[in-house]
Design an enzyme around this catalytic site. Structure first.
Site, short mmCIF file in Angstrom:
data_model
loop_
_atom_site.label_atom_id
_atom_site.label_comp_id
_atom_site.label_asym_id
_atom_site.label_seq_id
_atom_site.Cartn_x
_atom_site.Cartn_y
_atom_site.Cartn_z
N LYS B 221 0.84 -1.19 0.00
CA LYS B 221 0.00 0.00 0.00
C LYS B 221 0.88 1.24 0.00
CE LYS B 221 -4.04 -2.12 0.59
NZ LYS B 221 -5.30 -1.86 -0.12
N HIS B 340 -9.72 -8.61 -6.65
CA HIS B 340 -9.56 -7.92 -5.40
C HIS B 340 -10.16 -8.80 -4.30
CE1 HIS B 340 -11.26 -4.88 -2.42
NE2 HIS B 340 -9.97 -4.77 -2.32
#
Lengths: 423, 423
Positions: B221, B340
């Protein structure tokens, strides 16, 4: 400070009992299926109606438009957002309106269920419309005047430029000229004459009346049945003559291929535009005009040269803040703005935005006009004033969102008198 | 017949108290503003959890994933949709699943507050996930097996082709080959090692553990601070070596210009993809991989050649029905699908879809892998089974949506024990 009470109410008008407001959305339910149709296929024009109050007792009114079922979900979303509003002063909000806008749209948890689209965006619009109304009232001005007279830097500071800086920067936006005053009102077009479901007889009568009242621009709802559309477009073009303007609206009825076939057949009636031919998300479906749900969608339509008219909406975009961003982008891309109105209160609200656009941004009426539907205005404290097919600038302070308390109470869903009678 | 009770509950896990699940969404709240930050800037992983029951007492479980505040709005939307489900038999629904899908997404009134996006689409996913779970259970098969063994015409009849026929027609979809069986599971990548907010120490430890467990693909991230991202990407690339795969995810943090600058700087760490660099609505912003909210958005990304990887989501799209449409379009456009997952239950659900994609559609593992996050699986009746960095095909009947009743009750918001303690 805004008092501990932001109230929101579910207000519905049983318009499905009449034929007003019907469009291809109705036809959408008539797909080939053995499922029984939902009980109410016609729209019940509705609002999530917001009132905020300061500790000095001043009130701001806001709303977003819906068409019946699901309004309770928007009400639920407004309640969720209210925690971010209540307890702040108006000064605190407007001194950093961009920050406040982003607080509402970018809450670390709630943005997941959007972001900036659907239910949560409609709720944001209702809340911020009330804030803008309060701001304008506190300055004793109608909203359009507040905007027009505002320092350009202050105005720009209300806009969230996130995700659109590749199309328009803050510096470019500041370059926009703020000039010129308004005399004779803003040109309007009417959608009141030709809804699906009207008889030819009624359609002729409404056209005749509208022509007598000075209307020159007419929008027709299409998309349910091609033969029927051909007959109705032909009839209306005959009634209004070649010199007047015709637009058609399909309300997302078609796939891209169907849209092309259909529009080709209706081309001989010379529509100025075809509205929402396909999914509102389909940028590459080449809509000529489209209602978008946020500034990022508008940006792309403009960048892709996929629309020739920008159709803003006072209740689907994030209130005045996001509409300002779209007006300025439209100006940069040299595309005229022709707002979507009708509904409940959409005419009352959007007139402020289009007046600002004319006076401070575009300074032009070329190919520009604002939709008008003559419906439900009687429920507002300061209804729109139409003269000779023009919107006359409103004079009362605020954003013209305030409804008559008696109308709200009678139409509140499901406990209001009107709905109790229908049960 | 589905009994008069579809129940939906607001279930939240207080993950914001840990550092799991933090990403640029947190950073989003740290914009320049004098507004106090909302109380919980970190996500509380949550679900709107649906149980439907037939009059024979069989149950179907469904959910959609959210991140805390706003879950009550999705619950409200599920309640609004429940009227369209309760009272119908499973046979009635699946014999015309396309019709039923459209009944839910195209209700003449409720589609206004979407359509097919945001809150109402998340609610649709939760309800339809429960219907698919029920269907698979009634056949005594895990969902992926139900799909794989289904007659192709039947399968296609579950998909709504509205708005996508210019990219994929029903006839083309039928041409897709249904073959080949699975032996060793579906390749996965892990997002558990490198959330924002982890210390370098912890990051190193998690990387070492993951490498020992056989992981070869890692997602990081990014997006809060460039210097910090450079340090972390450098560290992870060092840990995993040049032969393993690195991906980065910015969670919509940037404008288009920023994204380019940022990605240019991180390029030396050779990420396979950059995920959600800008607004999820920005098709022309050229995302390489994107979570879209419906098939119309995916269609355009594919048509515009604007993505190199399709990232489906079991809870943001309209359940299995809409995911089938996207899998078939991705196949036609020759773009690999890399789902996802993470969240609550997203791994459990999406494994069924990706197994179907491999067995019946793509028959290829080139550049294909499914996200894995090792988090909250213990709350499910049939949690995912990971072996040597592969998802092993689930064997229990259904869509793996069922949660442990004790977990639901303890985490129900706001009355569950876990939340009462935190008040």
């Amino acid at each position: 400070y805004l008092r501990g009470k932001l109230t929101v109410r579910d207000v519905r008008f049983p318009t499905s009992l009449e034929q007003h407001g019907s469009d291809a959305m109705v036809a959408l339910s008539l797909f080939m299926s053995h499922f029984p149709l939902p009980m109410h296929t016609d729209p019940d024009y509705s609002v999530a109606y917001v009132v905020i109050e300061t500790d000095q007792g001043m009130q701001g009114y806001g709303l977003t438009f819906t068409v019946g079922r699901g309004t309770e979900i928007v009400v639920c979303a407004v309640e969720a957002l209210s925690a971010l509003v209540v307890g702040k002063s108006l000064e605190e909000i407007v001194s950093d309106f961009r920050g406040f806008y982003r607080l509402l749209t970018s809450d670390g948890q709630m943005r997941w269920i959007g972001p900036e689209k659907g239910v949560i965006q409609l709720a944001t619009a209702a809340v911020l419309n009330a804030v803008w109304d309060l701001w304008a009232r506190s300055e004793g001005k109608p909203l359009w005047k507040l905007l027009v007279e505002m320092d350009p830097r202050k105005l720009i500071s209300c806009i969230d430029f996130r995700y659109i800086t590749d199309a328009l920067t803050e510096e470019e936006a500041l370059g926009t000229s703020l000039d010129q005053m308004l005399k004779e009102g803003y040109p309007a077009y009417t959608t009141s004459c030709a809804w699906l479901g009207y008889s030819d007889q009624l359609l002729k009568q409404l056209c005749t009346d509208a022509l007598n009242d000075g209307w020159t621009k007419f929008k027709v709802k299409v998309g349910a049945d091609l033969k029927d559309d051909i007959r109705r477009c032909s009839l209306i073009r005959q009634m209004i003559g070649a010199h007047n303007t015709l637009m058609i609206d399909a309300n997302q009825r078609w796939d891209v291929g169907e849209a092309i076939t259909w529009v080709t057949r209706l081309a001989e009636y010379k529509p100025l535009w075809i509205e929402e031919p396909t999914s509102p998300d389909d940028i590459l479906g080449h809509a000529a005009i489209s209602k978008c749900h946020n500034r990022v969608m508008f940006k792309q339509f403009l960048q892709a040269s996929a629309l020739q008219f920008v159709q803003i909406d006072s209740c689907r975009l994030g209130s005045v803040n996001e509409n300002l961003a779209v007006l300025l982008m439209a100006h940069k891309f040299k595309v005229p703005v022709c707002p979507h109105a009708g509904g409940v209160g959409l005419c009352e609200l959007v007139q402020h935005l289009i007046l600002f656009d004319y006076i401070s941004v575009s300074a032009s009426l070329d190919n520009r006009m604002c939709e008008f539907v003559d419906h439900l205005h009687q429920h507002f404290r300061s209804p729109v004033v139409i003269q000779n097919a023009h919107y006359m600038p409103p004079k009362d302070p605020g954003y013209s969102c305030e409804m008559l308390e008696s109308s709200v109470q009678t139409h509140q869903y499901p406990q209001g008198q009107v709905w109790k009678k229908l049960q």
